[in-house]
Design a protein around this motif. Structure first.
Motif, short mmCIF file in Angstrom:
data_model
loop_
_atom_site.label_atom_id
_atom_site.label_comp_id
_atom_site.label_asym_id
_atom_site.label_seq_id
_atom_site.Cartn_x
_atom_site.Cartn_y
_atom_site.Cartn_z
N LEU A 155 10.69 -12.93 12.90
CA LEU A 155 9.86 -11.90 12.24
C LEU A 155 9.27 -10.88 13.21
O LEU A 155 8.90 -9.78 12.79
CB LEU A 155 8.73 -12.57 11.47
CG LEU A 155 9.12 -13.38 10.23
CD1 LEU A 155 7.91 -14.13 9.69
CD2 LEU A 155 9.71 -12.48 9.16
N VAL A 156 9.16 -11.21 14.50
CA VAL A 156 8.40 -10.37 15.43
C VAL A 156 8.96 -8.96 15.54
O VAL A 156 8.21 -8.01 15.79
CB VAL A 156 8.32 -11.06 16.82
CG1 VAL A 156 9.67 -11.05 17.52
CG2 VAL A 156 7.25 -10.40 17.67
N SER A 157 10.24 -8.78 15.36
CA SER A 157 10.84 -7.45 15.52
C SER A 157 11.06 -6.73 14.20
O SER A 157 11.64 -5.64 14.18
CB SER A 157 12.19 -7.57 16.25
OG SER A 157 13.09 -8.36 15.49
N THR A 158 10.57 -7.30 13.10
CA THR A 158 10.83 -6.73 11.78
C THR A 158 9.74 -5.73 11.37
O THR A 158 8.69 -5.61 12.02
CB THR A 158 10.93 -7.83 10.71
OG1 THR A 158 9.68 -8.54 10.64
CG2 THR A 158 12.06 -8.79 11.04
N TYR A 159 10.02 -5.04 10.25
CA TYR A 159 9.07 -4.09 9.67
C TYR A 159 8.91 -4.40 8.19
O TYR A 159 9.85 -4.84 7.52
CB TYR A 159 9.59 -2.66 9.83
CG TYR A 159 9.66 -2.19 11.27
CD1 TYR A 159 8.64 -1.43 11.83
CD2 TYR A 159 10.75 -2.52 12.06
CE1 TYR A 159 8.69 -1.02 13.15
CE2 TYR A 159 10.82 -2.11 13.39
CZ TYR A 159 9.79 -1.35 13.92
OH TYR A 159 9.85 -0.95 15.24
N GLY A 160 7.69 -4.17 7.67
CA GLY A 160 7.41 -4.47 6.28
C GLY A 160 6.91 -3.25 5.52
O GLY A 160 6.20 -2.39 6.07
N LYS A 161 7.29 -3.17 4.26
CA LYS A 161 6.79 -2.13 3.35
C LYS A 161 6.10 -2.85 2.19
O LYS A 161 6.73 -3.62 1.47
CB LYS A 161 7.92 -1.27 2.84
CG LYS A 161 7.48 -0.11 1.92
CD LYS A 161 8.70 0.69 1.46
CE LYS A 161 8.32 1.88 0.62
NZ LYS A 161 9.51 2.64 0.17
N THR A 162 4.81 -2.59 2.02
CA THR A 162 3.99 -3.38 1.10
C THR A 162 3.24 -2.50 0.12
O THR A 162 2.57 -1.54 0.52
CB THR A 162 2.97 -4.22 1.89
OG1 THR A 162 3.66 -5.03 2.85
CG2 THR A 162 2.17 -5.12 0.96
N TRP A 163 3.34 -2.86 -1.15
CA TRP A 163 2.57 -2.20 -2.20
C TRP A 163 1.76 -3.27 -2.94
O TRP A 163 2.30 -4.30 -3.33
CB TRP A 163 3.49 -1.49 -3.20
CG TRP A 163 4.19 -0.31 -2.63
CD1 TRP A 163 5.44 -0.27 -2.10
CD2 TRP A 163 3.69 1.03 -2.54
NE1 TRP A 163 5.75 1.00 -1.68
CE2 TRP A 163 4.69 1.82 -1.94
CE3 TRP A 163 2.49 1.64 -2.92
CZ2 TRP A 163 4.53 3.19 -1.70
CZ3 TRP A 163 2.33 2.99 -2.68
CH2 TRP A 163 3.33 3.76 -2.08
N HIS A 164 0.47 -3.02 -3.11
CA HIS A 164 -0.38 -3.89 -3.92
C HIS A 164 -0.60 -3.25 -5.28
O HIS A 164 -0.92 -2.06 -5.38
CB HIS A 164 -1.73 -4.13 -3.24
CG HIS A 164 -1.66 -5.16 -2.16
ND1 HIS A 164 -2.79 -5.74 -1.61
CD2 HIS A 164 -0.61 -5.73 -1.52
CE1 HIS A 164 -2.43 -6.62 -0.68
NE2 HIS A 164 -1.12 -6.62 -0.61
N THR A 165 -0.42 -4.05 -6.32
CA THR A 165 -0.53 -3.56 -7.70
C THR A 165 -1.77 -4.09 -8.42
O THR A 165 -2.17 -3.52 -9.44
CB THR A 165 0.72 -3.96 -8.50
OG1 THR A 165 0.91 -5.38 -8.40
CG2 THR A 165 1.96 -3.26 -7.95
N GLN A 180 -1.07 0.66 -4.49
CA GLN A 180 -1.61 1.16 -3.23
C GLN A 180 -0.75 0.69 -2.06
O GLN A 180 -0.37 -0.48 -1.98
CB GLN A 180 -3.04 0.67 -3.04
CG GLN A 180 -4.02 1.22 -4.06
CD GLN A 180 -4.34 2.67 -3.82
OE1 GLN A 180 -4.93 3.04 -2.81
NE2 GLN A 180 -3.97 3.52 -4.77
N LEU A 181 -0.45 1.61 -1.15
CA LEU A 181 0.32 1.28 0.04
C LEU A 181 -0.57 0.51 1.02
O LEU A 181 -1.71 0.90 1.28
CB LEU A 181 0.84 2.56 0.70
CG LEU A 181 1.71 2.36 1.94
CD1 LEU A 181 3.02 1.69 1.59
CD2 LEU A 181 1.97 3.71 2.62
N MET A 182 -0.03 -0.58 1.55
CA MET A 182 -0.78 -1.43 2.48
C MET A 182 -0.16 -1.35 3.87
O MET A 182 1.02 -1.05 4.03
CB MET A 182 -0.78 -2.88 1.99
CG MET A 182 -1.12 -3.05 0.53
SD MET A 182 -2.70 -2.30 0.03
CE MET A 182 -3.85 -3.36 0.92
N MET A 183 -0.95 -1.66 4.87
CA MET A 183 -0.50 -1.68 6.26
C MET A 183 -0.89 -2.98 6.93
O MET A 183 -1.70 -3.75 6.40
CB MET A 183 -1.09 -0.49 7.02
CG MET A 183 -0.49 0.84 6.64
SD MET A 183 1.20 1.01 7.29
CE MET A 183 1.90 2.16 6.11
#
Length: 272
Positions: A155-165, A180-183
């Motif tokens: 997981l260390v080299s990965t990227y995530g795209k997160t939305w909370h509903t 809402q976009l999360m970081m």
């Protein structure tokens, strides 16, 4: 094609079965209690219906998010994930790990190679996982340390795209407003230490020990166009008025091309 587990089958079972301490949802959903008839129907459906997409959610990860443009608005997020292939993982995010947990949103996780193919405007919606892994804030409760170490290495080299509903962290009893976009956090001093410590006690983990144990993991360079939520925050404009006022202000600033209001973020963090 059946999704492959993030880890070998025996360890994948452990990820779900041994989830550490109990974390209940912070809100109660409005409505009458489930009736006996509904419970009977649910039991029949569980016996007769296939749930392959749900059964594929074989990994449990616990970490933290903040609203893009509002670093002081932070919350814990329980991820239940399945690997679609070597480059793409999908997660359903809950506000707890018990039966009453509410689905807060989704996160998609891609490899560094796949992330590199994305256009610049898309990249700013994604966050890196280097600090989350190395800091010990991202954990996989209940599995042996060597298995968790192997998972974090992936997981260390990965990227995530997160939305909370559903913003249960804001005590919303229904999924009101717009997604809402999360970081994710990218440096020390960003995550509320009290929030991390409370999670550690509840789940029986030690972020500091995990940080030391992960010192041997690689620290891949982060794409400078990622983590855009901290430099050039983005949110969908919310016409309903249900989302936190600070988030609406951040949205307006982002749409106007202005930088985030650090003073407002710090004031909110101090009031938590």
């Amino acid at each position: 094609m059946t999704p492959k587990p993030l880890l070998p089958c025996c360890l994948a079972v452990a990820l779900v079965a041994c989830d550490g301490g109990k974390t209940a949802s912070p809100v109660d959903a409005p409505g009458p209690p489930t009736s006996l008839k509904t419970r009977a129907l649910d039991a029949g459906a569980a016996l007769l219906q296939s749930r392959l997409p749900v059964d594929a959610l074989n990994a449990y990860l616990d970490g933290f998010h903040f609203y893009s443009g509002q670093p002081g608005q932070q919350m814990e997020a329980h991820h239940y994930c399945s690997e679609l292939n070597e480059a793409l993982t999908q997660c359903v995010i809950f506000d707890g790990n018990q039966r009453d947990a509410k689905i807060m949103g989704v996160e998609y996780i891609v490899s560094a190679a796949l992330f590199a193919t994305l256009p610049a405007e898309e990249k700013r919606l994604w966050h890196s996982h280097v600090h989350e892994v190395h800091s010990g804030q991202l954990v996989a409760p209940g599995i042996p340390a060597p298995a968790e170490h192997a998972l974090m290495q992936r997981l260390v080299s990965t990227y995530g795209k997160t939305w909370h509903t559903w913003h249960t962290d804001l005590q919303q009893s229904l999924p009101l407003g717009v997604p809402q976009l999360m970081m994710g956090f990218t440096a020390d001093g960003q995550a509320d230490p009290a929030m991390v410590a409370a999670r550690d006690r509840r789940l029986g983990v030690d972020s500091a020990e995990k940080r030391q144990a992960r010192a041997d993991l690689p620290s891949p360079p982060v794409d400078p166009q990622a983590n855009g939520g901290q430099a050039t925050p983005f949110q969908i404009a919310d016409p309903t008025g249900h989302v936190h006022a600070g988030q609406r202000a951040a949205t307006q600033r982002a749409l106007a091309g202005a930088p985030p209001d650090a003073a407002a973020s710090n004031a909110h963090a101090a009031s938590r």
